[in-house]
Design an enzyme around this catalytic site. Structure first.
Site, mmCIF file in Angstrom:
data_model
loop_
_atom_site.group_PDB
_atom_site.id
_atom_site.type_symbol
_atom_site.label_atom_id
_atom_site.label_comp_id
_atom_site.label_asym_id
_atom_site.label_seq_id
_atom_site.Cartn_x
_atom_site.Cartn_y
_atom_site.Cartn_z
ATOM 1 N N TYR A 303 13.156 55.794 77.084
ATOM 2 C CA TYR A 303 13.656 56.401 77.814
ATOM 3 C C TYR A 303 13.779 55.594 79.157
ATOM 4 C CZ TYR A 303 10.970 60.586 80.053
ATOM 5 O OH TYR A 303 10.690 61.866 81.211
ATOM 6 N N TYR A 353 18.598 64.269 84.216
ATOM 7 C CA TYR A 353 17.079 64.052 84.132
ATOM 8 C C TYR A 353 16.516 65.690 83.208
ATOM 9 C CZ TYR A 353 12.437 62.845 84.534
ATOM 10 O OH TYR A 353 11.512 62.071 83.907
#
Lengths: 423, 175
Positions: A303, A353
């Site tokens: 991530y 995102y």
């Protein structure tokens, strides 16, 4: 430096569930900044219908739904209604980063309990045009209440501001350099250049990162991910059912860890080392349950809310020695063509995102050999991947991917992870 | 809301509900010029920030005990792009995590009381840029209780001019 003991972690998840579940369908909208101007409801229905098409499923085949948000999305009943899905199970939970892998584990449990057969997991967000994920706009002006007086009252609110003491301390403890960390952005931007969907698809240099303006030290603008509007969906079902719907290799779930925490999670900085993140604990569940280790992984999805978050997680999950994350992310290992590419889509820094779910989608495609790059489509309808990762190429399909790992981040003290295998 | 206290800090509204006893008591002591933390009388451990139980044992009993507001910068951030309107005029500003001398390395080696606060001048104003550049990991700090109202003061940190300071505190490589 000594760590509190983790030897008491008992990784006894029932291993009979390993490889018994598949991510049978994946779907996504475009990644944009204000370009689509649609509700989260409209985007979610698009992503889910695309995932159903990918899974060769119809509305009758999907009877479970899970979503996560922070009050910035549309709840499952509206989405299911739009798609003609009658739900036997649904739940909409509060959560951002690291929710994806945790919800996959929950979906497995719900199916195993006989509550439903197939679960669509989605995240839909207007992270640029409605609720700014960076925390600017309306979120920055609401009154500071109760426990927040120990954080927001000090101008300590946005994700980058909250995580920065961990990032700083890693540099102090291990001599990690700004240049090393910037390489994460450089690498992901090179990957994104091979991803037609990526919002940012122009390669950048270390100098570009280090000369971009400071947001909150040690983060420059280009150390931070992009805020975008988009929806993503993945569909989880039993592997045998998945095979009834879809031929070819499947992305099978080998092992999951969900929202594993450091001690004192009410304010994790009270318990060090603060340069260590939740992966230090999560790895004690992830790898034993997977029956393999970091050395067996072909592609990672660490991530990247920030450049630092990829590095810290790769390090604490054991892809390199503790303290050597800076070297690991800057020595070529994580590049396409390197030993173990990370975020081949460009990730949150470049593609868009979505609180982690697009990184799972990318690894599902890597395992299937179905990466959606610009390689030509052959007469059999399949993309003819060249696996040519030299400069200027367009392929981002890694050859012969057998094992992937997703490392989801909520904050330094909380993370989730998942190992998938080709099967 | 009845019973809710509110105060204004840098143009930003701070509120604490009447039923939030732990935070009400903590900030009320601060407003009186006393930095106190909850102590579990059964094991003698104090904790930060306020909690409803002892984080190590779950014991409910607690007493507010005075704690010395001195320590060393453990880590920090330095905000150049403020997102809260209240902070735009004072950027760049620092958030410091100061590890108190009290209970350092207790009850285990990696634990400590790491108390958040902004870098301020000795009289409690947000620090000017030239002061920001003097502070880093290792700097010795003392607490300033910045009074906001009769019921709330915020713990803040200023350089402890009386203490021996490191020759060069650790700061991020790029100024």
């Amino acid at each position: 430096m000594t760590l509190s003991s983790v030897s008491d972690v008992d990784a006894t998840a029932p291993k009979h569930l390993a490889d018994q579940f598949s991510i049978v369908g994946v779907g996504e909208t475009t990644y944009s900044r204000g370009g689509t101007f649609r509700t989260t409801r409209a985007m979610a229905t698009e992503a889910i219908s695309k995932a159903m098409a990918d899974a060769n499923m119809t509305a009758e085949d999907v009877d479970g739904m899970l979503s996560y948000s922070s009050g910035d999305s549309t709840f499952s009943p509206f989405i299911a209604g739009d798609l003609g899905i009658r739900l036997n199970f649904y739940m909409d939970v509060f959560g951002g980063g690291s929710s994806t892998e945790a919800l996959i584990g929950i979906a497995m449990g719900v199916i195993e309990a006989g509550m439903c057969k197939t679960v669509a997991i989605f995240r839909s967000m207007n992270g640029f045009s409605q609720v700014r994920i960076g925390g600017t706009g309306a979120r920055s002006t609401v009154p500071v209440k109760g426990d927040e007086l120990h954080s927001r009252a000090y101008g300590w609110q946005a994700a980058g501001q909250m995580f920065a003491p961990t990032f700083m301390r890693h540099m102090y403890d291990y001599g990690t350099t700004p240049e090393q960390v910037a390489t994460v952005k450089v690498t992901h931007s090179q990957h994104a250049a091979r991803n037609p969907k990526a919002y940012y698809n122009k390669p950048v240099t270390v100098d570009d990162v280090l000369s971009s303006r400071f947001i909150v030290k040690p983060l420059h603008l280009l150390d931070c991910c992009v805020e975008t509007d988009n929806a993503n969906c993945i569909i989880v079902t039993k592997a045998e059912r998945a095979r009834d719907h879809r031929s070819g290799p499947h992305a099978l779930i080998r092992s999951v860890v969900g929202r594993c925490c450091k001690p004192r999670i009410d304010m994790h900085y009270q318990h060090g080392p603060i340069s260590t993140v939740a992966g230090h604990y999560a790895k004690e569940i992830l790898w034993p349950n997977a029956g393999l280790g970091p050395e067996d992984v072909d592609v990672t999805g660490a991530y990247d809310a920030f450049t630092f978050t990829s590095m810290l997680q790769l390090e604490d999950y054991g892809f390199c020695k503790k303290g050597e994350g800076g070297q690991y992310v800057s020595d070529g290992t994580i590049k396409l063509g390197g030993k173990r590419p990370n975020n081949t889509s460009g990730g949150h820094l470049c593609e868009g995102y979505t609180h982690g779910i697009n990184m799972v989608i990318e690894n599902v495609r890597q395992l299937r050999g179905e990466i959606d790059d610009a390689c030509p489509i052959g007469p059999d309808g399949k993309r003819q991947h060249t696996h040519d990762f030299s400069d200027g190429g367009s392929c981002r399909q890694v050859k012969d991917v057998e094992v992937t790992a997703n490392l989801g981040w909520a904050m330094p003290g909380t993370g989730s992870a998942m190992v998938m295998v080709k099967g | 809301m009845p019973g809710q206290i509110t105060a204004d800090h840098l143009g930003m509204t701070l509120t604490i509900d009447e039923l939030d006893h732990e935070n009400r008591e903590y900030f009320a002591y601060c407003a009186k010029g006393e930095f106190r933390l909850q102590k579990n009388p059964n094991n003698g451990l104090v904790r930060y920030p306020p909690t409803t139980r002892c984080p190590w044992t779950g014991d409910a009993e607690a007493e507010w005990v005075p704690v010395e507001g001195k320590g060393t910068v453990y880590s920090y951030n330095e905000v150049h792009h403020a997102i809260q309107p209240a902070f735009k005029a004072v950027a760049p500003y620092m958030l410091l995590l100061v590890e108190l001398d009290t209970q350092k390395g207790q009850p285990s080696e990696m634990e400590g009381l790491r108390v958040a606060g902004n870098l301020v001048t000795a009289d409690g104003e947000m620090a000017p840029p030239e002061l920001v550049k003097r502070i880093g990991i290792g700097s010795r700090m003392r607490m300033v209780l910045k009074k906001i109202s009769d019921e709330i003061a915020l713990p803040m940190w200023t350089l402890d001019e009386d203490a021996e300071q490191p020759a060069k505190p650790w700061r991020y490589a790029q100024e």
